[in-house]
Design an enzyme around this catalytic site. Structure first.
Site, PDB file in Angstrom:
ATOM      1  N   ASP A 195     -23.366  42.516 -21.167  1.00  0.00           N
ATOM      2  CA  ASP A 195     -23.381  41.168 -21.722  1.00  0.00           C
ATOM      3  C   ASP A 195     -24.745  40.931 -22.358  1.00  0.00           C
ATOM      4  O   ASP A 195     -25.705  41.680 -22.120  1.00  0.00           O
ATOM      5  CB  ASP A 195     -23.108  40.159 -20.600  1.00  0.00           C
TER       6      ASP A 195
ATOM      7  N   PHE B 154     -20.632  20.287 -31.037  1.00  0.00           N
ATOM      8  CA  PHE B 154     -20.698  21.673 -31.484  1.00  0.00           C
ATOM      9  C   PHE B 154     -19.460  22.432 -31.029  1.00  0.00           C
ATOM     10  O   PHE B 154     -18.951  22.220 -29.930  1.00  0.00           O
ATOM     11  CB  PHE B 154     -21.954  22.346 -30.900  1.00  0.00           C
TER      12      PHE B 154
ATOM     13  N   ASP C 164     -21.409  35.307 -28.251  1.00  0.00           N
ATOM     14  CA  ASP C 164     -22.249  34.682 -29.271  1.00  0.00           C
ATOM     15  C   ASP C 164     -21.856  35.131 -30.670  1.00  0.00           C
ATOM     16  O   ASP C 164     -21.121  36.104 -30.856  1.00  0.00           O
ATOM     17  CB  ASP C 164     -23.718  35.027 -29.024  1.00  0.00           C
TER      18      ASP C 164
ATOM     19  N   ASN D 238     -17.696  34.991 -16.689  1.00  0.00           N
ATOM     20  CA  ASN D 238     -16.969  35.504 -17.847  1.00  0.00           C
ATOM     21  C   ASN D 238     -17.123  37.012 -18.011  1.00  0.00           C
ATOM     22  O   ASN D 238     -16.481  37.611 -18.866  1.00  0.00           O
ATOM     23  CB  ASN D 238     -17.431  34.791 -19.124  1.00  0.00           C
TER      24      ASN D 238
END
Length: 1028
Positions: A367, A504, A600, A698
């Site tokens: 990650d 957002f 991301d 996650n």
């Protein structure tokens, strides 16, 4: 009542949809409502354990007897009980019972730890509202429809729908660090009557309430139906490559065993075909037994031979492996270099079954946020009207001590660079003092930064044991927000009122308020009163839409977020963890391929990859993005990429995986938790060993899916650490865990496995040869005590200790030279050629033991007094040579000697001698055993017996010693070169320290040479040695 629909993509179900109607407080539906059928939902228990109190014994026994060796020995034990066999059932039953018991205790203890962790969560107290009263109950007793009261800093016990909040604006703030690794504060909106529910109304299990005194919420998903639990794939039993090799070798040895039993059975009846060589009368066979059908007799004899030779299957190897893994795991937990002082945590081992797999990793899936980076945003600089400004007095949203204002230093290159101060006092308006005339863009720029945020005021708070908001030992107000960089420039700008917030999301990749927009670029747009009223109407209509609400909100946002005027840009950095770049570089040198899997966006993740040295500036980048597939078809994109790295074609999935396998590094962005697990390439033709590492919930899916899963302890909760095989405080500790501990574990257990098969072949092959000299009568060569204790006592401790503390190379060298990891890659020490070599070595030693003793026994007057030796003396002589040879073989393979090695190796040989004397009635006559009485001492009283023991041991060990010397001289491996270099370096230092003081000139020369070698590296010594 509350209606809710959830849609989630799972690996086994496509477009899985769950729609449920929940009556708040579990009340009955009102009269006249539609037919309501009560649904049964699971309770709120989280279960990660494997066994229960009731099913432990049957389930554990079932799993243990799935192993070939255990099941085989169970069958042998039953055969010994049913038919007349040459050995006692104790010889098979006792080792089997020992193995099963030790393994069950070890697995039961590990599962008890999992139960303990589950109970800590399931018994956590929660507050439930019943009949208007708040009561306390355990988390596991919550049901769907229960109304719970959550207070600030408490964690949500299940998936909830927000009903009411203590905040006036009807919202609450949560942190989802344990779910997605983000420590930001997210806003949730309470449920309004006749308003459709969305993700902003859902509070997920594992999230924490922040900056809100309390909320009331209703449980809609509990236990294993929560989103956090559904994102975890079921725990499958992980098996290491070493265990798979052990099973393959076991099948080979089982075939050898069956062949030996079959050969002896056939030869027995060939032998008895001659009337003169039939079974003698003293075997006491009854007429009924002699008159049985020949097939029944042959099958019974076959089973008897199977029992006689069954010790070639090393059942004790499994319990030794279990003990080695369990005890060896403590070396990771005791490692002081893997202790983090900031967290006060050490590395943890949740399962010890995969220790050796740490030395076989080929792919590392990691990650990004919180794993490679610190998840701590830091404002670096900003650009306004062509000028670059760097913050001088503010760091991470906190004003530095002694600073009364926020100083922005103009760091733009060129003449005329000056210092600019932007005073931003907390309770005053903004004043700007500078040498140049202030521009309107600069004021608008800072106004946009200070208003386009979700910052909240917070009093004293404890985060990870560190108190925030304390100044001069007094509680003060400080700011928290959905992003740490928002705090950096928002100090003091309070005179503006926020009218609307456009939140957002990952699709638009921006967030706006009616005053401005914050992304990497800062811009603004002026709205008139009429435009603002139209905007409000458009947003409210979209929010109240019953169908396609997300799409209508996105369309409304797009209509508002246009025609902006650019003001400037900001630079925010999420710093890498300490030594993260060095760790990745070392892993790549060790031959591992590192993949970064993150949620991301690509630009941010790519920057992190460059910073961590995963990507180089000279690296050729192959991109497969949505934008590119929109411009070209997927087929054309994959075809273009495949021309770069491939020479053959296939379907899309094969081409994609083949492209990735041929890349030195891979970055995957915008990935959901289950997608991280699906991208693992375990099923590729090469079957590589994969490792997944992450810090948030996650990441649990890929941690469970990989061969080895590692969780990082930190700010993002402990979900990853709890569900992983191993847990470490920081990413940098992965380097030592793989390059040192993984290397040692694999070397040790590989030697253990090969050594066990070797010593069992050397043990039982003389028994096979003996049948040719006893008329295939199934006569045992060894005594029952020797048969039982050979693997349990006489030869078990030396190899167990070797597999725990052996260090073939110093750990400092393993850390400095990651390329040594390549020498053990792809299970290189357990390949078939090496296995065959160890097997033939055992056969050779067995032939030497048997025929060496046999030729010495040809002299009937073997003792000085003319007394003849019997068959038990012959077997004892063979067994004595066997025990000493296999023990000394292990001593020759040992590189790292300590007093413990000496004690165990020489102590085990001494124990064998003492036991033989005791068993023969020499020490304790009342323990004498009839057929072994005085046998051992009688053998030792003979001079030729001593000579034969020494001679046969030397002959047995000689081929292996010669082979090692020749191979090291002609074809040395990198490891062997370094071992020679270490000895040369140690010899040089020892020689230097022992020189006399009077020879100071020579001492100086030796010390200088030693320093030169140390500076230039050990490799130079090794290569020069062999070149000369």
């Amino acid at each position: 009542h509350v209606g809710w629909s959830r849609k989630q993509l799972l690996t086994t179900k496509e477009n899985w949809v769950d729609t449920r109607t929940v009556y708040i407080g579990n009340k009955e539906p009102p009269p006249g409502a539609e037919a309501y059928i009560p649904q049964r939902y699971p309770d709120n228990r989280i279960i990660s354990s494997k066994y229960t109190f009731w099913n432990f014994v049957p389930k554990n026994l079932f799993e243990q007897f799935r192993r070939i060796a255990n099941f085989y020995f169970l069958i042998i034990f039953l055969v010994q009980l049913i038919i007349d066999t040459p050995t006692s059932p104790i010889t098979s039953g006792l080792p089997l019972f020992f193995v099963i018991t030790v393994t069950a205790i070890k697995q039961g203890y590990e599962d008890w730890l999992r139960h303990k962790a589950d109970n800590a969560i399931n018994q956590c107290p929660v507050h439930e509202v019943q009949h208007g009263k708040v009561i306390r109950k355990q988390s596991r007793k919550l049901r769907v429809g229960d109304v719970v009261l959550i207070k600030e800093d408490e964690t949500f016990p299940c998936d909830l729908i927000l009903l009411s909040t203590s905040r006036e604006d009807g919202t609450c703030f949560v942190t989802t660090a344990s779910l997605d690794g983000e420590s930001s504060h997210k806003r949730s909106v309470f449920c309004v009557c006749f308003r459709p529910l969305g993700s902003e109304n859902l509070l997920l299990r594992g999230a924490t309430l922040k900056n809100t005194q309390h909320i009331y919420a209703v449980a809609i998903y509990t236990g294993m139906e929560t989103k956090m639990a559904l994102n975890y794939q079921s725990k499958s039993q992980k098996r290491s490559a070493v265990e798979k090799s052990m099973n393959a070798y076991l099948i080979v040895y089982l075939c050898i065993l069956i062949s030996k039993a079959l050969i002896n059975t056939v030869l027995k009846y060939v032998w008895q075909a001659d009337p003169d060589k039939d079974e003698p009368f003293y075997n006491q066979k009854t007429d009924t037994e002699r008159q049985r059908h020949i097939l029944i007799r042959a099958f019974t004899d076959f089973l008897a031979f199977m029992v006689l030779f069954n010790y070639i299957i090393p059942v004790s190897m499994y319990v030794t492996v279990e003990m080695q893994k369990f005890l060896g795991s403590y070396f990771i937990m005791w490692d002081d270099e893997m202790f983090d002082e900031e967290l006060g945590e050490r590395a943890q081992v949740n399962t010890s079954d995969l220790n050796e797999e740490l030395g076989q990793v080929e792919y590392v899936f990691t990650d990004k946020t919180g794993t490679l980076t610190e998840n701590n945003m830091e404002f670096i600089e900003c650009c306004v009207d062509g000028y670059v400004y760097v913050p001088d007095a503010i760091c991470n949203g906190q004003v530095m001590p002694g600073a009364t204002s926020m100083d922005m230093i103009d760091s733009s290159p060129g003449p005329g660079v000056s210092l600019s101060h932007a005073h931003t006092h907390t309770h005053t308006h903004t004043h700007t003092h500078r040498t140049r005339e202030p521009g309107l863009d600069r004021e608008l720029f800072f106004r946009a930064l200070c208003l386009c945020h979700t910052v909240q005021v917070k009093e004293e708070e404890t985060v990870d044991g560190i108190k925030m908001g304390i100044h001069q030992n007094k509680a003060t107000s400080f700011y928290i927000s959905s992003s740490p960089d928002e705090v950096a420039l928002v100090e003091g700008m309070k005179r503006f009122e926020l009218l609307e917030v456009l939140t957002f999301d990952s699709v638009r990749r921006r967030m706006s308020v009616i005053e401005g927009l914050r992304t990497l670029c800062v811009a603004y747009r002026k709205l008139s009163v009429t435009q603002y009223e139209e905007t409000c109407h458009l947003l409210n209509s979209a929010k109240l839409a019953l169908q396609d609400r997300d799409r209508k909100l996105a369309e409304a946002y797009d209509l508002i977020e246009k025609d902006f005027i650019l003001l400037g840009a900001t630079a925010v950095e999420d710093r890498l963890q300490d030594k993260a770049a060095d760790t990745i570089e070392s892993l790549q040198k060790a031959g591992m391929k590192v993949w970064v899997l993150t949620g991301d966006k690509m630009e941010t993740a790519a920057a992190t990859c460059y910073a961590s040295k995963l990507f180089r500036r000279s690296t050729q980048i192959l991109e497969l993005t949505t934008k590119r597939t929109e411009e070209q078809s997927l087929h054309d994109v994959l075809f273009d990429l495949s021309k770069t790295v491939l020479r053959h074609q296939g379907n899309y999935k094969e081409i994609f995986l083949e492209i990735c396998r041929n890349c030195s590094a891979v970055l995957c962005c915008r990935m959901a938790p289950l997608q991280k697990a699906q991208v693992l390439i375990k099923s590729s033709p090469e079957h590589p060993i994969t490792l997944a590492i992450g810090d948030g919930a996650n990441d649990v899916s890929m941690i469970l899916e990989a061969h080895v899963g590692i969780g990082i302890m930190g700010k993002e909760g402990r979900q990853a650490a709890r569900n992983s095989d191993y847990a470490i405080p920081k990413f940098k500790h992965l380097k030592k865990m793989l390059l040192v501990h993984g290397h040692y574990y694999y070397i040790r257990i590989s030697e253990l496995v090969q050594y066990f098969f070797y010593k069992n072949v050397a043990f039982i092959f003389p028994q096979f040869l003996y049948q040719f000299f006893c008329g295939f009568s199934q006569q045992p060569l060894y005594d029952t005590a020797y048969l039982t204790l050979y693997n349990i006592s006489f030869t078990s401790l030396p190899i167990l200790l070797f597999s725990l503390i052996e260090q073939h190379i110093n750990m400092d060298i393993l850390k400095k030279d990651p390329s040594l990891y390549r020498d053990i890659a792809k299970n290189s020490l357990l390949r078939w050629p090496i296995f065959i070599y160890w097997t033939f070595l055992g056969v050779f030693d067995a032939v030497v033991f048997f025929f060496g003793s046999y030729f010495l026994f040809n002299n009937s007057t073997f003792t000085s007094n003319g007394q003849m030796f019997g068959n038990w003396t012959f077997g004892t002589l063979v067994f004595t040579v066997l025990v000493f040879t296999v023990t000394l073989k292990l001593a020759l393979d040992t590189h790292y000697w300590t007093w413990i090695n000496h004690f165990v190796i020489w102590g085990s040989l001494l124990f064998f001698v003492i036991f033989s004397l005791l068993w023969g009635g020499i020490i304790w006559p009342f323990l004498n055993y009839q057929r072994m009485y005085y046998v051992f001492i009688q053998m030792l009283s003979s001079g030729p017996a001593w000579l034969s023991i020494i001679l046969l041991i030397v002959i047995s060990l000689l081929p292996d010693v010669v082979k090692k010397v020749v191979c090291r001289a002609l074809w040395p491996t990198t490891t062997e070169r370094i071992q020679v270099g270490e000895r040369a370096h140690t010899h040089t230092q020892t020689h230097t320290h022992t020189m006399h003081r009077s020879t100071c000139t020579h001492a100086y020369i030796c010390i200088s040479i030693g320093c030169m070698f140390k500076i230039r590296g050990l490799k130079c010594i090794v290569y020069i040695r062999y070149i000369i």
